[in-house]
Design an enzyme around this catalytic site. Structure first.
Site, short mmCIF file in Angstrom:
data_model
loop_
_atom_site.label_atom_id
_atom_site.label_comp_id
_atom_site.label_asym_id
_atom_site.label_seq_id
_atom_site.Cartn_x
_atom_site.Cartn_y
_atom_site.Cartn_z
N GLY A 133 0.81 -1.21 0.00
CA GLY A 133 0.00 0.00 0.00
C GLY A 133 0.84 1.26 0.00
CB SER A 134 -0.05 4.61 1.24
OG SER A 134 -1.27 4.66 0.53
CB THR A 135 4.73 1.75 3.11
OG1 THR A 135 4.43 0.53 2.42
CG2 THR A 135 4.03 1.76 4.46
CE LYS B 58 -0.34 6.59 -2.05
NZ LYS B 58 -1.56 6.96 -1.34
#
Length: 584
Positions: free
Chosen positions: A291-293, A295
Site C-alpha cells: 500500500g501507501s508505504t 509512496k
C-alpha cells in the site's frame, strides 16, 4: 645358501628378557646349591614384582584417561551423540540458545526383576511418558529407548529408585531459555544438531564450527528492543485481531536487525506442538502489497531523477483516468497539492501522476536498485521472492507507485526504506552483530540530498499528516502510513474489508545524514477496526500508534536523546501542513 635376517627387538624388550633369564639362572643356582628357601623367596619376589608393575601401568592409564581424555572432561560419560552447537547470544551477550546435557532413558527387559514395579515407578516419575513405547520395550527381548530429554535432576530422581534394567545415555539438547522471545529470528535445530529455521539454520556452519572453541555466536538483536517490540505488537494484535502481524527494528546505517517479531509465535523448545501458521516467519517468508508505504519510494525517485521537487504541484481535484482505470484518493483533498502534501494526504492521484512523469524504465530500475524486485538480502533462508509486474507498462507504473500490483516481504521493505533514510546507500540487512568499526558493503542508489529531503518529508507527515498518531515527544519521528487492500478472487477485485495496514517509521529525522538512525515497521494483516478507531482498520489507526509506542520505549536503549520537535525547510519550499484526518 640363504641368509636369515635378524628380527628387530625393542631395547626395552631385550632388557626384560635378560632380567627374566637372569632370574631363572638364579633359581637354578639356588636349587643346585641346595638352598630351597632362596629359590622360594626369589620366586615370590618375582611374582610380586610382576603384580606391582601391572598395577603401576593400570594406575598411569587411569590417570591419563581422567586428566586428558574426553571422557574425563565430560564427567565420566562418553561424548553425546550428535553435532554440538555453540551458544547464541544477543548483541549484549544475553543467552538466546545453548546446548545443555540431557539424558535418554533406556530399559532392558532381560534385567528387570518386576515389570509391574518398573512400569509403576517410571510412570510416577515421568507423568508424560509415552505409555505405548514403554509397553513395547517391556514386552520386548532387548534393550530399548523409552524417553529423551531428561534433565540431570530427573535422571538423578529415577536413578535413585534403583530399578534394575533402567539405564541412561547422555545427549545434547538445544534449549531456548527465553521461550517464545525472538523465536522466528533465533529459529530452532533438530536433535541431530542441524539448524532448521531462523539464525540456527542461516548460521548453521558458524554455530557448529564455534562449538569446539565454545565461542558464542552473537546475533544483531538487542533483547531490550526485542521485548518492547514484541510487547507492543502483541498488544496491538490483541486489540485489532489480525490474521498475522509483523514488527521490525533496524539500524539504517549498518543494516543490523535489532528486533524482529512475527505474530502468532511459538516456543522453539516445543516445536512439535506448534502449527505451521505459528512457525511462519511473516517478516521474511510472507509477501504483501504494502500500500501507501510505497509512496515513499515513488516520491524519493521523483526527487532523485529531478522530475519533481518538494514544491512541485499535482492536480488532485478529480479522479485520474488512466486508460480503462480510474484512480481515486481514499480521502480526497480535491485540490492542487504540492509534492509534500501528496505525501501527507497519501494521494493516489498525485503519486500516480508523479510516477507517470518518472516513466516505466526509470521507475523499474530504481525499484530493482532498492532491492524490491528480489528476495531481501539477509542471511535468513526464509527470505521470500517478491511478486512483480510481468510488464512495466503505465498501468503497472501507476499501481506500483502507491503499493498495488507488487508484493514484497516486510524485510525487503525495511531494507529499501533504509536507503531512503541513511544518505542513499543500499545496505544489506544482517542478523549478525557487526564488530566495532566493521562496515557493511554498500551501494549508492540515491543522492544524499534526496535522502535528507525524505527525512524531512516523513517528519512533516508525522507532524501534520497521516502519521501523526506515531509521534513520540522529543524524538523527531517521521513515517508513512500504508493500507493495501487485498485482492479477493471471489469478487475479482480488491476488497475494502481485507487490508494490510502498516506504518513505516524513522527516528530521529533531525541531525546530519551520519547521525545514528533507526527504522521501525509495524504491519497488521487483516486487522479489525474497533469502536476506539470508529471502525477504521487503516495504517494510521492500527499500526501508527503501536510504532510510536515502540519508538518511545526503545529510544533510551539506543542512546537517542529527546529534543524539541522541529520542522525543517527542504528544497525550494518549506514543509507546512495542517491537521489531516486521513489514516490511509
Amino acid at each position: 645358501m640363504s641368509l636369515a635376517h635378524p628380527s628387530f627387538e625393542a631395547p626395552g624388550w631385550r632388557w626384560l628378557k635378560a632380567k627374566v633369564w637372569g632370574l631363572e639362572h638364579a633359581f637354578e643356582r639356588a636349587k643346585a646349591a641346595g638352598k630351597a628357601e632362596d629359590d622360594t623367596r626369589i620366586r615370590i619376589f618375582f611374582v610380586l614384582a610382576l603384580f606391582a608393575t601391572a598395577f603401576l601401568l593400570l594406575a598411569i592409564g587411569a590417570t591419563r584417561a581422567a586428566l586428558f581424555s574426553d571422557a574425563g572432561r565430560s564427567g565420566g560419560y562418553a561424548a553425546p551423540v550428535g553435532a554440538s552447537r555453540a551458544d547464541l547470544v544477543d548483541r549484549n551477550g544475553a543467552m538466546l540458545a545453548a546446548d545443555l546435557l540431557h539424558y535418554g532413558l533406556y530399559v532392558d527387559p532381560r534385567e528387570i526383576w518386576d515389570a509391574d514395579e518398573t512400569r509403576r515407578a517410571l510412570r510416577s516419575a515421568l507423568p508424560n511418558l509415552n505409555r505405548q513405547r514403554l509397553e513395547k520395550v517391556l514386552s520386548g527381548e532387548r534393550r530399548g529407548f523409552v524417553a529423551a530429554g531428561l534433565t540431570p535432576e530427573v535422571r538423578a530422581r529415577i536413578h535413585a529408585l534403583g530399578l534394575p534394567g533402567v539405564t541412561f545415555e547422555p545427549e545434547e539438547r538445544r534449549v531456548y531459555p527465553l521461550g517464545t522471545t525472538a523465536a522466528h529470528l533465533v529459529g530452532f535445530a533438530d536433535t541431530g544438531g542441524v539448524g532448521l529455521a531462523g539464525a540456527e539454520r542461516a548460521l548453521n556452519d558458524t554455530i557448529r564450527g564455534n562449538a569446539a572453541s565454545k565461542t558464542a555466536v552473537a546475533l544483531s538483536i538487542d533483547l531490550r528492543v526485542q521485548a518492547a517490540l514484541e510487547d507492543e505488537l502483541y498488544k496491538a494484535a490483541a486489540e485489532f485481531q489480525p490474521r498475522g502481524a509483523v514488527g521490525i527494528v533496524t539500524n539504517v546505517h549498518t543494516g543490523e536487525i535489532l528486533g524482529m517479531a512475527s505474530y502468532p509465535t511459538f516456543d522453539p523448545n516445543q516445536v512439535a506442538k506448534a502449527d505451521d501458521n505459528a512457525k511462519l516467519n511473516r517478516a521474511a517468508a510472507s509477501i504483501y502489497e504494502m500500500g501507501s508505504t510505497f509512496k515513499a519510494f515513488t516520491v524519493a525517485i521523483g526527487l532523485d531523477t529531478g522530475v519533481a521537487n518538494p514544491s512541485s504541484t499535482f492536480d488532485a481535484r478529480v479522479p485520474y483516468q488512466l486508460g480503462y482505470r480510474t484512480i481515486k484518493d481514499y480521502h480526497a483533498a480535491r485540490k492542487i497539492l504540492t509534492l509534500v502534501e501528496v505525501f501527507q494526504h497519501s494521494s493516489n492521484i498525485g503519486t500516480a501522476k508523479l510516477a507517470e512523469s518518472v516513466g516505466a524504465e526509470r521507475l523499474s530500475k530504481y525499484f530493482t536498485a532498492l532491492g524490491l524486485t528480489k528476495p531481501a538480502q539477509v542471511e535468513l533462508m526464509e527470505s521470500a521472492r517478491p511478486l512483480t509486474p510481468r510488464k512495466w507498462d503505465m498501468d503497472a507504473v501507476a499501481s506500483t507507485s502507491f503499493g498495488h500490483g507488487m508484493n514484497v516481504s516486510p524485510l525487503a521493505l525495511s531494507s529499501a526504506m533504509g536507503a531512503l533514510l541513511n544518505g542513499g546507500y543500499m545496505v544489506p540487512l544482517t542478523i549478525k552483530k557487526l564488530e566495532p568499526g566493521q562496515k557493511p558493503q554498500v551501494q549508492r542508489v540515491l543522492s544524499e540530498q534526496t535522502s535528507m529531503q525524505m527525512l524531512q518529508i516523513m517528519r512533516a507527515n508525522v507532524i501534520g499528516g497521516s502519521g501523526k498518531s506515531a509521534n513520540a515527544p522529543g524524538l523527531s519521528v517521521g513515517g508513512k502510513t500504508g493500507t493495501g487492500e487485498k485482492y479477493d478472487p471471489t469478487i475479482r477485485g480488491y476488497s475494502t474489508q481485507r487490508q494490510v495496514s502498516s506504518f513505516a517509521a524513522v527516528f530521529p529525522t533531525a541531525g546530519t545524514v551520519q547521525e545514528d538512525r533507526y527504522f521501525v515497521l509495524i504491519l497488521m494483516d487483516e486487522p479489525h477496526g474497533t469502536a476506539k478507531t470508529y471502525g477504521y482498520s487503516t495504517g494510521g489507526w492500527v499500526a501508527a500508534p503501536a510504532a510510536g509506542r515502540v519508538i518511545d520505549r526503545i529510544a533510551p536503549f539506543l542512546g537517542v536523546q529527546r529534543q524539541p520537535d522541529l520542522i525543517k525547510v527542504v528544497g525550494e519550499g518549506s514543509i507546512a501542513a495542517g491537521p489531516i484526518s486521513d489514516g490511509h
